[in-house]
Design an enzyme around this catalytic site. Structure first.
Site, mmCIF file in Angstrom:
data_model
loop_
_atom_site.group_PDB
_atom_site.id
_atom_site.type_symbol
_atom_site.label_atom_id
_atom_site.label_comp_id
_atom_site.label_asym_id
_atom_site.label_seq_id
_atom_site.Cartn_x
_atom_site.Cartn_y
_atom_site.Cartn_z
ATOM 1 N N ASP A 62 -3.208 6.408 -8.256
ATOM 2 C CA ASP A 62 -3.757 7.446 -7.376
ATOM 3 C C ASP A 62 -2.734 7.729 -6.287
ATOM 4 O O ASP A 62 -1.769 6.983 -6.126
ATOM 5 C CB ASP A 62 -5.094 7.010 -6.759
ATOM 6 C CG ASP A 62 -5.112 5.535 -6.429
ATOM 7 O OD1 ASP A 62 -4.075 5.028 -5.931
ATOM 8 O OD2 ASP A 62 -6.131 4.871 -6.666
ATOM 9 N N ASP A 64 -2.161 8.214 -2.313
ATOM 10 C CA ASP A 64 -2.751 8.032 -0.990
ATOM 11 C C ASP A 64 -1.865 8.669 0.075
ATOM 12 O O ASP A 64 -0.644 8.628 -0.007
ATOM 13 C CB ASP A 64 -2.910 6.539 -0.676
ATOM 14 C CG ASP A 64 -3.886 5.866 -1.637
ATOM 15 O OD1 ASP A 64 -4.761 6.565 -2.184
ATOM 16 O OD2 ASP A 64 -3.753 4.651 -1.852
ATOM 17 N N ASP A 137 0.915 -4.837 3.796
ATOM 18 C CA ASP A 137 1.056 -6.226 3.356
ATOM 19 C C ASP A 137 2.464 -6.609 2.889
ATOM 20 O O ASP A 137 3.047 -7.567 3.375
ATOM 21 C CB ASP A 137 0.007 -6.583 2.287
ATOM 22 C CG ASP A 137 -0.135 -5.540 1.183
ATOM 23 O OD1 ASP A 137 0.678 -4.590 1.149
ATOM 24 O OD2 ASP A 137 -1.057 -5.683 0.351
HETATM 25 P P1 ATP Z 1 -2.674 -0.191 -6.750
HETATM 26 O O1 ATP Z 1 -1.650 0.494 -7.561
HETATM 27 O O2 ATP Z 1 -3.193 -1.422 -7.391
HETATM 28 O O3 ATP Z 1 -3.745 0.702 -6.205
HETATM 29 P P2 ATP Z 1 -1.800 -0.212 -4.030
HETATM 30 O O4 ATP Z 1 -0.522 -0.737 -3.436
HETATM 31 O O5 ATP Z 1 -2.037 1.259 -3.951
HETATM 32 O O6 ATP Z 1 -1.863 -0.755 -5.494
HETATM 33 P P3 ATP Z 1 -4.259 -0.504 -2.616
HETATM 34 O O7 ATP Z 1 -5.190 -1.653 -2.596
HETATM 35 O O8 ATP Z 1 -4.708 0.770 -3.232
HETATM 36 O O9 ATP Z 1 -2.947 -1.014 -3.333
HETATM 37 O O10 ATP Z 1 -3.792 -0.262 -1.116
HETATM 38 C C1 ATP Z 1 -2.995 0.830 -0.721
HETATM 39 C C2 ATP Z 1 -1.980 0.398 0.335
HETATM 40 O O11 ATP Z 1 -2.658 -0.035 1.517
HETATM 41 C C3 ATP Z 1 -1.112 -0.766 -0.081
HETATM 42 O O12 ATP Z 1 0.020 -0.335 -0.801
HETATM 43 C C4 ATP Z 1 -0.755 -1.389 1.249
HETATM 44 O O13 ATP Z 1 0.288 -0.680 1.858
HETATM 45 C C5 ATP Z 1 -2.005 -1.189 2.080
HETATM 46 N N1 ATP Z 1 -2.946 -2.310 1.999
HETATM 47 C C6 ATP Z 1 -4.005 -2.438 1.170
HETATM 48 N N2 ATP Z 1 -4.661 -3.579 1.352
HETATM 49 C C7 ATP Z 1 -4.022 -4.217 2.337
HETATM 50 C C8 ATP Z 1 -4.215 -5.465 3.000
HETATM 51 N N3 ATP Z 1 -5.204 -6.296 2.662
HETATM 52 N N4 ATP Z 1 -3.349 -5.788 3.993
HETATM 53 C C9 ATP Z 1 -2.341 -4.954 4.340
HETATM 54 N N5 ATP Z 1 -2.103 -3.796 3.756
HETATM 55 C C10 ATP Z 1 -2.923 -3.414 2.770
HETATM 56 MG MG MG Z 2 -3.859 2.321 -4.566
#
Ligand code: ATP
Ligand code: MG
Length: 429
Positions: A62, A64, A137
């Site tokens: 997705d 963001d 993170d």
């Molecule tokens: P995926 O492809 O699995 O969705 P993602 O990196 O987009 O991976 P998300 O959980 O959708 O992961 O979170 C989006 C973003 O928000 C992450 O890339 C990170 O920058 C931030 N983020 C999410 N959860 C946390 C957390 N617990 N602590 C710090 N930053 C976070």
């Molecule tokens: Mg994501």
């Protein structure tokens, strides 16, 4: 890694000509959202997993957006948006049939936001782009894509870590895990999904801090477990959990049972291999089925105990009682929506019916709404080495016979429609 304070941070700007993200891979609708925010003089970037995945040449799950606009400003700019989230307040902006997350830059949290043991209780302080970057993170998750010139902004060394295949925490990893212990599981998940290594300093505190996962609300932990095992890299995720001895924090009874019984481990491995294969083939996977696989060892042990103690008249009754006990115990760790625990329970309690060498009411059994899942589970047990291969084959044939019989009475179209409906049900399930 010691980072400078956000106001001293200068990003590395990687121009479009260097990083190779092609605009054609970015959803046109999210580009319109970015353009509208820019038109209203707000800062706005693609951020997080989508930038990481685009840079790796993968299709993002997705897209963001992070912006300087406050949630109410986003809301005012996009009529088809709504504000969601308590822990994190953000906007869901609808465009066509898709929904995009638009989050306001978050700032450093005041000390008051942290609870006992340094855990963050809420995180709703708005901030600058730089502050937003350092509270993320891992470095590979903190890259910002600017659609105006196609450049990528790197505040934390994420580009180098992406090249090296490293998951590296931003700031002091121990502090970051104390703020949010789920980050330990996220590290494992990203390493599994991307085929990366968790960098040494980032992995070191996990061994000591793993017990902090016990303080995470059980519903959030369940969500995270699903992400670990439904990301198409479940087997690798399990290996990651093993490496840091994290399985006992999520599924204590399961961890105990697979340690004692190699067959239990085989069943779990098989279930995860099947899940990965189904996801690769774009087939639905049900969390209820995964729960059934994870807890089968403990449930079978409990049921055997009930039978030996004479507390149950039949194996099916023993399995029902064992299911209730095992699910109640597990709910303290990862609490799942009732429909998944109910599905797991049905899968287990139907096993004796399918194991039976002289099954009665075969048609009724096959017509049972859970038959398919229970049958798949029987096959899984057979694959994992239980002597059930012949039974599984018998039920495979019985279903074939039944389809053949109904063929003469119904049109093929009717059957196909029913199958499609069943397929959709599974997807929704
Ligand atoms: P995926 O492809 O699995 O969705 P993602 O990196 O987009 O991976 P998300 O959980 O959708 O992961 O979170 C989006 C973003 O928000 C992450 O890339 C990170 O920058 C931030 N983020 C999410 N959860 C946390 C957390 N617990 N602590 C710090 N930053 C976070
Ligand atoms: Mg994501």
């Amino acid at each position: 890694m010691q980072l400078p304070s956000p106001d001293e941070l200068l990003p590395d700007v990687v121009p479009a000509s260097e990083h190779g993200i092609s605009r054609s891979r970015i959803d046109a609708k999210v580009r319109q959202i970015l353009a509208r925010l820019h038109g209203a003089a707000f800062e706005a970037y693609l951020v997080g997993g989508c930038v990481r995945d685009l840079l790796l040449g993968r299709a993002p799950k997705d897209f963001d957006v992070a912006t300087s606009a406050r949630p109410d400003e986003v809301r005012a700019l996009f009529p088809r948006s709504r504000l969601i989230g308590r822990r994190f307040r953000l906007a869901h902006v609808r465009a066509g049939r898709e929904v995009f997350e638009v989050a306001t830059f978050r700032g450093a949290h005041p000390a008051a936001a942290a609870g006992p043991a340094g855990m963050l209780l809420h995180d709703n302080v708005y901030g600058t782009r730089e502050e937003d970057a350092v509270r993320r993170d891992f470095t590979v998750n903190a890259l910002y894509y600017d659609d105006r010139d196609g450049s990528v902004l790197d505040f934390t060394g994420g580009m180098a870590d992406l090249r090296e295949g490293s998951i590296r925490a931003i700031g002091d990893p121990a502090v970051r895990y104390r703020e949010d212990p789920v980050r330990m599981l996220r590290a494992v998940r990203f390493a599994a999904k991307l085929g990366f290594r968790i960098e040494e300093v980032t992995e070191a505190p996990i061994f000591d801090l793993a017990p902090l996962l016990e303080g995470v609300p059980s519903a959030r932990l369940f969500e995270e477990v699903l992400k670990l095992f439904q990301n198409g890299h479940a087997q690798e995720s399990l290996r990651g959990l093993d490496r840091y001895d994290l399985l006992p924090r999520l599924y204590p009874e399961t961890a105990d049972s697979v340690r004692r019984d190699p067959r239990g481990r085989a069943l779990l491995e098989r279930a995860l291999a099947n899940t990965d294969r189904r996801i690769a083939e774009d087939l639905p996977v049900s969390p209820g089925f995964l729960v059934a696989a994870f807890l089968w060892g403990p449930v079978r042990n409990l049921a055997d105990g009930f039978r030996e103690e004479g507390r149950a008249r039949s194996r099916s009754e023993a399995l029902g009682a064992a299911a209730d006990e095992a699910l109640a115990l597990q709910a303290k760790r990862t609490s799942m929506p009732r429909r998944w625990s109910a599905m797991a329970r049905d899968i287990w309690t139907m096993q004796p019916r399918l194991e039976n060498r002289r099954p009665r009411r075969v048609d009724l059994t096959i017509a049972h709404p859970r038959f398919r899942a229970a049958y798949d589970f029987l096959c899984l047990r057979a694959e994992a080495g239980e002597p059930l291969g012949e039974r599984a084959a018998w039920w495979t044939e019985a279903q074939g016979d039944r389809e053949g019989a109904s063929d003469s009475a119904e049109t093929r179209g009717g059957r196909r429609r029913r199958r499609r409906r069943a397929h959709r049900r599974n997807r929704a399930a």
